[in-house]
Enzyme design. Structure first.
Site, PDB file in Angstrom:
ATOM      1  CD1 TRP A 194      -6.916  -7.659  -4.573  1.00 45.77           C
ATOM      2  CD2 TRP A 194      -6.227  -5.997  -3.240  1.00 45.77           C
ATOM      3  NE1 TRP A 194      -5.540  -7.680  -4.543  1.00 45.77           N
ATOM      4  CE2 TRP A 194      -5.092  -6.671  -3.741  1.00 45.77           C
ATOM      5  CE3 TRP A 194      -6.038  -4.923  -2.374  1.00 45.77           C
ATOM      6  CZ2 TRP A 194      -3.775  -6.305  -3.409  1.00 45.77           C
ATOM      7  CZ3 TRP A 194      -4.739  -4.540  -2.033  1.00 45.77           C
ATOM      8  CH2 TRP A 194      -3.633  -5.235  -2.553  1.00 45.77           C
TER       9      TRP A 194
ATOM     10  CG  ASP B 124      -9.828  -2.090  -6.951  1.00 44.18           C
ATOM     11  OD1 ASP B 124      -9.122  -1.840  -7.945  1.00 44.18           O
ATOM     12  OD2 ASP B 124      -9.370  -2.543  -5.875  1.00 44.18           O
TER      13      ASP B 124
ATOM     14  CE  LYS C  60      -1.929  -5.524  -9.017  1.00 44.61           C
ATOM     15  NZ  LYS C  60      -2.686  -5.015  -7.880  1.00 44.61           N
TER      16      LYS C  60
END
Ligand code: PLP
Length: 360
Positions: A103, A172, A196
């Site tokens: 990511w 993030d 999530k």
């Protein structure tokens, strides 16, 4: 009704109580005679839902008054571009990144379209199985901000401390937000896709210190312009109303569980017993450095990869699903976000022990 234990990395499990409440309110929200999905986002019913969700989120994370909370669309992936577009204002600039995995790499790649990028540290040489020691970071002196991925969902690597930074820290937190208390004041911007640990896909949260909201790149659409979205309470256009409502139910559920201190204690316990089960066996392995192991995403391999399929099929039969590791890593991955009950982790461990006894 029989609910399975779904270990998917995202979209992921939601608390059963939350889904039950959404079901009860589906056709008639609080005597309005309507579903939340059918309400005007400018009507008083939805505004009360939206305001309560933000207030509860602010309470959970103790968000200081000088931070705005934006309820956006586009996922965390859109933020990979929107953060440089909004924070650099279309002017040349430099962004520092810590590269801890898949990511981080995506965020770095997207930022290159808007700015010069400098990687202060990378764990790529270590196969992304650790977090580079902070005293080794090569920071630039004139970065607009420093970006990190608080939890690498694919590699299962998590920051357990917040680094000091002279420039605004941008994180993030898509896969670990609300799993533990966070000192928001140490960050300039926190962002997370909802699917999530917050609610259904389609909602993206941005928590931003208000002095960082300035002029965006001229080509930024209004619905992605932080200044516009802050001024309109995230309602410059139609927001993802149902996702916002469900996120609000999840925030209330978290408060009822005892807030983020209680969630952290539960998450430490859940992850701890799963890692113990892996470490105490010669059959299962996790490659991540112990001080960087994620509490949310636990990748593991079997001693014999030829047994993967059989492991997954047996697990599914036992009501334990979506354990297949990310295609880039292989093996298994158990995602154990807030909504995964402790019994789900216990059931997984019992299955792992049983499988090892039979096939190990
Ligand atoms: C899932 C995830 C993303 C991507 O989220 P989308 O909402 O699909 O854009 C980004 N970063 C992290 C850490 C993630 O876990």
């Amino acid at each position: 009704m029989s609910r399975i234990f779904n270990f998917s990395a995202g979209p992921a499990m939601l608390p059963a109580e939350v889904l039950q409440q959404a079901k009860d309110e589906m056709l008639d929200w609080h005597g309005s005679g309507m579903s939340v999905m059918e309400m005007s986002h400018r009507g008083k019913d939805f505004l009360s839902i939206a305001e309560a969700a933000e207030a509860d989120l602010r309470q959970l994370l103790a968000i200081p008054d000088n931070y705005k909370v934006l309820f956006l669309q586009g996922g965390a992936s859109a933020q990979f571009s929107l953060i440089p577009m909004n924070l650099l204002g279309g002017k040349p600039g430099l962004i520092d990144f810590v590269n801890t995995g898949a990511w981080s790499k995506k965020a770095i790649q997207a930022a290159k379209n808007y700015a010069d990028v400098h990687v202060v540290a990378s764990s790529e040489d270590d196969n992304f199985n650790s977090i580079p020691a902070q005293d080794s970071w090569q920071r630039s002196d004139k970065a607009a901000y420093l970006h990190l991925t608080a939890n690498e969902t694919i590699g299962g690597v998590e920051f357990h401390t917040t680094p000091d930074s002279d420039v605004p820290l941008v994180a993030d937190m898509s896969s670990n937000i609300l799993s533990r208390p966070v000192d928001v004041s140490r960050f300039g911007l926190i962002y997370a896709g909802a699917q999530k640990n917050i609610g259904p896909a389609g909602l993206t949260l941005v928590i931003i210190r208000d002095d960082l909201i300035g002029e965006a790149h001229p080509a930024t659409p209004d619905v992605f312009r932080y200044s516009v979205m802050a001024d309109t309470d995230s309602m410059s256009n139609t927001p993802p109303t149902y996702g916002w409502y469900l996120a609000g139910l999840v925030f209330k559920w978290l408060l009822a569980q005892g807030g983020l201190d209680a969630m952290e204690a539960r998450n430490v316990r859940k992850a701890g017993k799963l890692y113990d089960a892996i470490d105490s066996s010669d059959f299962y392995a996790n490659p991540v450095a112990k001080d960087a192991r994620s509490r949310m995403n636990v990748p593991f391999t079997l001693a014999d990869g030829a047994l993967d399929k059989e492991f997954l099929a047996g697990a599914a039969e036992a009501g334990l699903t979506s354990l297949k590791g990310h295609r880039s890593v292989g093996g298994m991955r158990a995602s154990i976000y807030n909504a995964m009950p402790e019994e789900g982790v216990d059931a997984l461990i019992a299955y792992m022990r049983d499988f090892e006894q039979r096939r190990g």
